[in-house]
Scaffold this motif. Structure first.
Motif, PDB file in Angstrom:
ATOM      1  N   LEU A 230     -30.842 -19.102  -7.350  1.00  0.00           N
ATOM      2  CA  LEU A 230     -30.135 -19.370  -6.096  1.00  0.00           C
ATOM      3  C   LEU A 230     -28.781 -20.016  -6.374  1.00  0.00           C
ATOM      4  CD1 LEU A 230     -31.363 -20.513  -2.716  1.00  0.00           C
ATOM      5  CD2 LEU A 230     -29.684 -21.980  -3.842  1.00  0.00           C
ATOM      6  N   VAL A 231     -28.747 -20.974  -7.304  1.00  0.00           N
ATOM      7  CA  VAL A 231     -27.478 -21.602  -7.668  1.00  0.00           C
ATOM      8  C   VAL A 231     -26.474 -20.551  -8.126  1.00  0.00           C
ATOM      9  CG1 VAL A 231     -26.367 -23.143  -9.329  1.00  0.00           C
ATOM     10  CG2 VAL A 231     -28.519 -23.832  -8.252  1.00  0.00           C
ATOM     11  N   GLU A 232     -26.928 -19.644  -8.986  1.00  0.00           N
ATOM     12  CA  GLU A 232     -26.025 -18.626  -9.522  1.00  0.00           C
ATOM     13  C   GLU A 232     -25.560 -17.659  -8.431  1.00  0.00           C
ATOM     14  OE1 GLU A 232     -27.895 -18.538 -14.054  1.00  0.00           O
ATOM     15  OE2 GLU A 232     -28.562 -17.086 -12.553  1.00  0.00           O
ATOM     16  N   ARG A 233     -26.478 -17.239  -7.573  1.00  0.00           N
ATOM     17  CA  ARG A 233     -26.102 -16.287  -6.522  1.00  0.00           C
ATOM     18  C   ARG A 233     -25.168 -16.911  -5.487  1.00  0.00           C
ATOM     19  NH1 ARG A 233     -28.550 -11.446  -6.352  1.00  0.00           N
ATOM     20  NH2 ARG A 233     -30.243 -11.099  -7.847  1.00  0.00           N
ATOM     21  N   MET A 234     -25.290 -18.215  -5.295  1.00  0.00           N
ATOM     22  CA  MET A 234     -24.419 -18.901  -4.345  1.00  0.00           C
ATOM     23  C   MET A 234     -23.112 -19.368  -4.987  1.00  0.00           C
ATOM     24  SD  MET A 234     -25.717 -19.050  -1.270  1.00  0.00           S
ATOM     25  CE  MET A 234     -24.697 -20.350  -0.592  1.00  0.00           C
TER      26      MET A 234
END
Length: 567
Positions: A230-234
């Motif tokens: 999620l961190v990477e996608r955001m």
């Protein structure tokens, strides 16, 4: 027909428990007889600690490594009370544990029997009630199965923690008509309840967020790879609480450091960034050390708190949103949406925060023969250990130095974590027993215990359990002949210099007297000359007595600030 003690062992076998840590005695003898019978057929067996507190620490380490319930036991009276420190530590850190203590026979209770600890005298059931999820005296054989099953369920659900059963010796010996009636392994399967309405609100807020920071807490172990995705996608950044550092790779380009005790300025800067419009706190109780002293940069209306425990959510009343549910299913739902329609890209090209220590690094001792710097030791110890090494770090200076400076290879996410510390209750010596339990749980990986001379003098006898069990544990002792955090805390606060001195102890000689090989390390050159690979492969424990620079001040400013003594 079977003895009640055999029923206890049968249920432990059913849920995959391999070891029961404890110290035998008359009031617990039937349980040890049952464990002896179990060991002969390849079932759960006993591991004899040298002190009951160490047994509880071992059960804690075992539970953290396996995800199963740790089990410890003791005889009545002082055996039971000796367990309490380790049990209280597990309670504060939400570690599932079954604690069994003995009692004299029922007909002797209230008559002054040796080491009686029922309600008629020293009431250990009441003592454990304050630091367990469940504590009861089994006063009849017919209660045994229901009480045991209820206790084990309470250890896992809804919030993990220790449970306690006090079993009189005659009840342990009593004959039962049948074996286990319940499929406990099935009953212990974690639920997946999620507040779907709150998840939908969070999805909408994530869609609007321009800059996001994620604070990863110790409850993220089972879902760490999803949180990082999620961190990477955001295109966000993330920081971690001190007890969650071991879940992530410190070399991840979006990592900004530890937020909290002994943390990093880069993490504080990330949380203080005025352009950040959303902060996700995931799997943290937001205690003193994990919230950076209840920092205003965290506890404000930018906060969304995600946790499976309602009690944790009560620590963030100012949050704009609370999402209650198991971390893994919550993030599975969030990622379904992000994977489908995310337009943000993963941040690339950022410089990695950590690099290999070079020969002229400022953490290295500046001249030959100078005392080794603890910062340098932490960095080099991490870099020179295999990627699957488990580090257990004790309370005191050890915790501060490891949280701030222990660096590792590029790790794959791990539910158990590569570095483990104990928050909140924080007893000295926890890591010594915890390392033994961890190594027993997983003989395939090296285990390193980072401890201090104060902790070693309290609980060092448990190293002999590693010797008996032939466990590959390296005990790294930060030896400064002092209770270091006390010494430096007094100096920084301008307080009286009192009570911190310890004698100069050669722990190599102590280890060798136990049959354990040891090394004294006084300088960086001494450490570099060690064949650490061979030491980590040794089928048994090794002691490294590291004479660290006594004047090097650990990163402990947050603790002094909270105590109100910082100068």
């Amino acid at each position: 027909m079977m003895e009640a003690a055999d029923l206890v062992v049968a249920y432990l076998e059913q849920i995959g428990v391999e070891f029961v840590f404890g110290v035998p005695g008359g009031a617990i003898e039937p349980l040890y007889n049952a464990l002896a019978r179990s060991a002969r057929r390849g079932g759960p067996r006993s591991v004899v600690a040298r002190h009951e507190t160490g047994a509880a620490f071992m059960a804690d380490g075992y539970a953290r490594e396996t995800g199963r319930i740790g089990v410890c036991c003791a005889t009545s009276g002082p055996g039971a009370t000796n367990l309490i420190t380790g049990v209280a530590c597990a309670y504060e850190n939400e570690i599932p544990m079954l604690v069994i203590s003995g009692q004299p026979s029922l007909h002797l209770l209230g008559r002054g029997a040796l080491q009686e600890s029922s309600g008629a005298g020293i009431d250990t059931v009441a003592m454990f009630r304050t630091c367990t999820r469940y504590s009861a005296l089994i006063s009849h054989p017919d209660q045994m199965e229901n009480q045991l099953v209820s206790a084990l369920l309470s250890a896992q659900q809804p919030t993990p923690g220790p449970v306690h059963l006090s079993i009189p010796v005659d009840v342990q010996r009593s004959q039962l008509k049948s074996g286990p009636s319940y499929d406990l392994a099935h009953l212990l399967q974690p639920g997946s309840a999620v507040d779907d309405a709150a998840v939908r609100q969070l999805q909408a807020q994530l869609a609007q967020a321009q800059r996001l920071v994620v604070l990863i807490g110790s409850g993220c172990g089972e879902a760490i790879e999803l949180v990082i995705e999620l961190v990477e996608r955001m295109a966000a950044v993330f920081v971690v609480t001190p007890d969650a550092k071991g879940f992530i790779s410190p070399r991840h380009p979006l990592y900004r450091g530890v937020f909290g005790f002994a943390g990093h300025p880069s993490a504080v800067a990330a949380m203080n960034d005025k352009d950040v419009d959303l902060i996700l706190v995931v799997g943290s109780a937001l205690s003193e050390w994990t919230s950076n002293g209840w920092s205003e940069s965290l506890l404000n209306d930018r906060l969304v708190h995600i946790d499976s425990c309602e009690a944790h959510l009560t620590h963030s009343p100012m949050a704009r949103l609370h999402v209650r549910g198991r971390i893994r299913p919550v993030f599975e739902r969030l990622l379904r949406t992000l994977r489908r329609d995310s337009t943000k890209e993963i941040a690339v090209g950022e410089k990695r925060r950590f690099k290999k220590i070079s020969a002229d690094d400022p953490f290295k001792s500046p001249s030959a023969g100078a005392p080794i710097k603890p910062q340098y030791l932490m960095r080099e110890l991490g870099w020179r250990s295999p990627p699957d090494t488990r580090f257990l770090v004790d309370s005191g200076n050890s915790t501060a130095w490891a949280i701030h400076d222990l660096a590792m290879h590029d790790h794959r996410p791990s539910a158990g974590g590569w570095m483990r510390v104990t928050m909140n209750f924080a007893p000295m010596g926890w890591a010594i027993g915890g390392a033994v339990g961890t190594a027993l749980a997983n003989r395939k990986v090296p285990v390193v215990c980072v401890t201090g001379d104060g902790s070693l003098l309290m609980n060092g006898q448990e190293m002999t359990v590693a010797l008996t069990e032939k466990l590959s544990v390296v005990f790294v002792i930060l030896n400064d002949s002092a209770l270091g955090m006390v010494k430096h805390g007094q100096r920084l606060a301008g307080a009286e210099q009192i009570g911190f001195e310890l004698p100069v102890v050669d722990f190599r000689l102590l280890a060798e007297s136990m049959g354990i090989p040891g090394h004294v390390i006084r300088t960086a050159e001494d450490f570099e000359s060690l064949d650490l690979d061979a030491i980590l492969r040794n089928p048994g424990p090794t002691v490294l007595d590291v004479r660290i620079d006594r004047e090097e001040v650990p990163p402990m400013g947050l603790r002094l600030k909270i105590l109100g003594t910082a100068k």
